[in-house]
Design a protein around this motif. Sequence first.
Motif, PDB file in Angstrom:
ATOM      1  N   PHE A  38       0.831  -1.202   0.000  1.00 55.48           N
ATOM      2  CA  PHE A  38       0.000   0.000   0.000  1.00 55.48           C
ATOM      3  C   PHE A  38       0.868   1.256   0.000  1.00 55.48           C
ATOM      4  O   PHE A  38       0.630   2.190  -0.776  1.00 55.48           O
ATOM      5  N   LEU A  39       1.873   1.276   0.866  1.00 51.15           N
ATOM      6  CA  LEU A  39       2.735   2.452   0.956  1.00 51.15           C
ATOM      7  C   LEU A  39       3.471   2.720  -0.360  1.00 51.15           C
ATOM      8  O   LEU A  39       3.585   3.866  -0.804  1.00 51.15           O
ATOM      9  N   HIS A  40       3.959   1.660  -1.000  1.00 48.46           N
ATOM     10  CA  HIS A  40       4.648   1.843  -2.285  1.00 48.46           C
ATOM     11  C   HIS A  40       3.682   2.277  -3.378  1.00 48.46           C
ATOM     12  O   HIS A  40       4.058   3.052  -4.261  1.00 48.46           O
ATOM     13  N   SER A  41       2.446   1.785  -3.331  1.00 47.78           N
ATOM     14  CA  SER A  41       1.486   2.165  -4.366  1.00 47.78           C
ATOM     15  C   SER A  41       1.096   3.634  -4.252  1.00 47.78           C
ATOM     16  O   SER A  41       0.702   4.255  -5.237  1.00 47.78           O
TER      17      SER A  41
ATOM     18  N   ASN B 118       7.904   2.226  -8.168  1.00 44.75           N
ATOM     19  CA  ASN B 118       7.061   2.128  -6.964  1.00 44.75           C
ATOM     20  C   ASN B 118       5.917   1.150  -7.176  1.00 44.75           C
ATOM     21  O   ASN B 118       5.599   0.347  -6.289  1.00 44.75           O
ATOM     22  N   LEU B 119       5.285   1.213  -8.335  1.00 45.86           N
ATOM     23  CA  LEU B 119       4.163   0.310  -8.615  1.00 45.86           C
ATOM     24  C   LEU B 119       4.621  -1.134  -8.757  1.00 45.86           C
ATOM     25  O   LEU B 119       3.941  -2.055  -8.298  1.00 45.86           O
ATOM     26  N   GLU B 120       5.772  -1.328  -9.368  1.00 46.90           N
ATOM     27  CA  GLU B 120       6.333  -2.683  -9.496  1.00 46.90           C
ATOM     28  C   GLU B 120       6.643  -3.255  -8.114  1.00 46.90           C
ATOM     29  O   GLU B 120       6.344  -4.413  -7.824  1.00 46.90           O
ATOM     30  N   THR B 121       7.230  -2.444  -7.253  1.00 44.29           N
ATOM     31  CA  THR B 121       7.533  -2.879  -5.884  1.00 44.29           C
ATOM     32  C   THR B 121       6.251  -3.162  -5.113  1.00 44.29           C
ATOM     33  O   THR B 121       6.163  -4.160  -4.388  1.00 44.29           O
ATOM     34  N   ALA B 122       5.262  -2.306  -5.266  1.00 47.32           N
ATOM     35  CA  ALA B 122       3.971  -2.524  -4.602  1.00 47.32           C
ATOM     36  C   ALA B 122       3.383  -3.861  -5.027  1.00 47.32           C
ATOM     37  O   ALA B 122       2.895  -4.630  -4.177  1.00 47.32           O
ATOM     38  N   LEU B 123       3.419  -4.155  -6.318  1.00 47.06           N
ATOM     39  CA  LEU B 123       2.889  -5.431  -6.811  1.00 47.06           C
ATOM     40  C   LEU B 123       3.599  -6.599  -6.152  1.00 47.06           C
ATOM     41  O   LEU B 123       2.952  -7.551  -5.703  1.00 47.06           O
ATOM     42  N   ARG B 124       4.913  -6.541  -6.065  1.00 47.72           N
ATOM     43  CA  ARG B 124       5.671  -7.649  -5.464  1.00 47.72           C
ATOM     44  C   ARG B 124       5.288  -7.839  -3.989  1.00 47.72           C
ATOM     45  O   ARG B 124       5.164  -8.962  -3.514  1.00 47.72           O
ATOM     46  N   TYR B 125       5.092  -6.741  -3.266  1.00 47.20           N
ATOM     47  CA  TYR B 125       4.661  -6.860  -1.867  1.00 47.20           C
ATOM     48  C   TYR B 125       3.246  -7.426  -1.773  1.00 47.20           C
ATOM     49  O   TYR B 125       2.960  -8.265  -0.918  1.00 47.20           O
TER      50      TYR B 125
ATOM     51  N   PHE C 272      -7.700  -8.927  -4.538  1.00 46.56           N
ATOM     52  CA  PHE C 272      -8.089  -7.610  -5.047  1.00 46.56           C
ATOM     53  C   PHE C 272      -6.859  -6.711  -5.184  1.00 46.56           C
ATOM     54  O   PHE C 272      -6.674  -6.053  -6.216  1.00 46.56           O
ATOM     55  N   ASN C 273      -6.029  -6.667  -4.159  1.00 49.71           N
ATOM     56  CA  ASN C 273      -4.850  -5.797  -4.195  1.00 49.71           C
ATOM     57  C   ASN C 273      -3.889  -6.173  -5.318  1.00 49.71           C
ATOM     58  O   ASN C 273      -3.351  -5.295  -6.001  1.00 49.71           O
ATOM     59  N   VAL C 274      -3.681  -7.469  -5.516  1.00 45.66           N
ATOM     60  CA  VAL C 274      -2.794  -7.915  -6.598  1.00 45.66           C
ATOM     61  C   VAL C 274      -3.403  -7.523  -7.949  1.00 45.66           C
ATOM     62  O   VAL C 274      -2.720  -6.967  -8.817  1.00 45.66           O
ATOM     63  N   GLY C 275      -4.694  -7.790  -8.119  1.00 47.08           N
ATOM     64  CA  GLY C 275      -5.353  -7.438  -9.376  1.00 47.08           C
ATOM     65  C   GLY C 275      -5.318  -5.953  -9.651  1.00 47.08           C
ATOM     66  O   GLY C 275      -5.035  -5.511 -10.769  1.00 47.08           O
ATOM     67  N   ASP C 276      -5.583  -5.169  -8.627  1.00 44.91           N
ATOM     68  CA  ASP C 276      -5.569  -3.722  -8.774  1.00 44.91           C
ATOM     69  C   ASP C 276      -4.164  -3.218  -9.107  1.00 44.91           C
ATOM     70  O   ASP C 276      -4.000  -2.310  -9.925  1.00 44.91           O
ATOM     71  N   ALA C 277      -3.160  -3.827  -8.503  1.00 41.59           N
ATOM     72  CA  ALA C 277      -1.773  -3.439  -8.783  1.00 41.59           C
ATOM     73  C   ALA C 277      -1.414  -3.736 -10.239  1.00 41.59           C
ATOM     74  O   ALA C 277      -0.733  -2.931 -10.885  1.00 41.59           O
ATOM     75  N   TYR C 278      -1.877  -4.863 -10.764  1.00 43.00           N
ATOM     76  CA  TYR C 278      -1.622  -5.161 -12.177  1.00 43.00           C
ATOM     77  C   TYR C 278      -2.286  -4.125 -13.082  1.00 43.00           C
ATOM     78  O   TYR C 278      -1.750  -3.771 -14.126  1.00 43.00           O
TER      79      TYR C 278
END
Length: 186
Positions: free
Chosen positions: A16-19, A29-36, A58-64
């Motif tokens: 969340f913080l990276h996103s 930042n978005l790539e790191t957020a996805l990995r977390y 949901f979080n993984v899907g939204d990050a993609y």
Amino acid sequence: LGDRHGLLLAYDSLGFLHSRRQGGDRADNLETALRYFEAAAMQADRLIDPMNWAAMQFNVGDAYLELQTGEVLENAENAILHLGRAAEMYDRLMEKDRLRDAMGRLNFALERRSIERIRLDPRSPDLQRGLNALADRDWEEALGAYRAAIAKTDEMLATAYSAEARREAFGDFGVAYSAAAYVCFR
């Protein structure tokens, strides 16, 4: 944080913080957020804790969906997979608000996939040319455009070895055949 739930919370918070991070490179930042978020999802148990499992999907899907790196179509497919899982679980859990949110993002991912497929489809310029010619009542131009699109479809069919590969490559192409037939009869 030795337990799975603690790890889930830690990874989810870092995602969340990276996103939302303003500093640094947005794509990184978005790539790191996805990995977390993916790491958090690995800590969630679908059977024991279905609500957190759905939230992580949901979080993984939204990050993609937000990802700015990689292939747009592949990212959309991954988003559809994870958001679909989240929506299914929220529906089972009768979480109407969360289901609505998941379905909204899922619909966005489906739209993005459709737009990207059209963009990548080698027949799109011919189909657009055919539509424009139909609007102008230029039957010869329309017929030529649809014939070109059909020829490209035949080429695509020759290289797609299974029904599934054909659907994946270009979906239903009956519309172009119908349009070409219409132009022929005009």
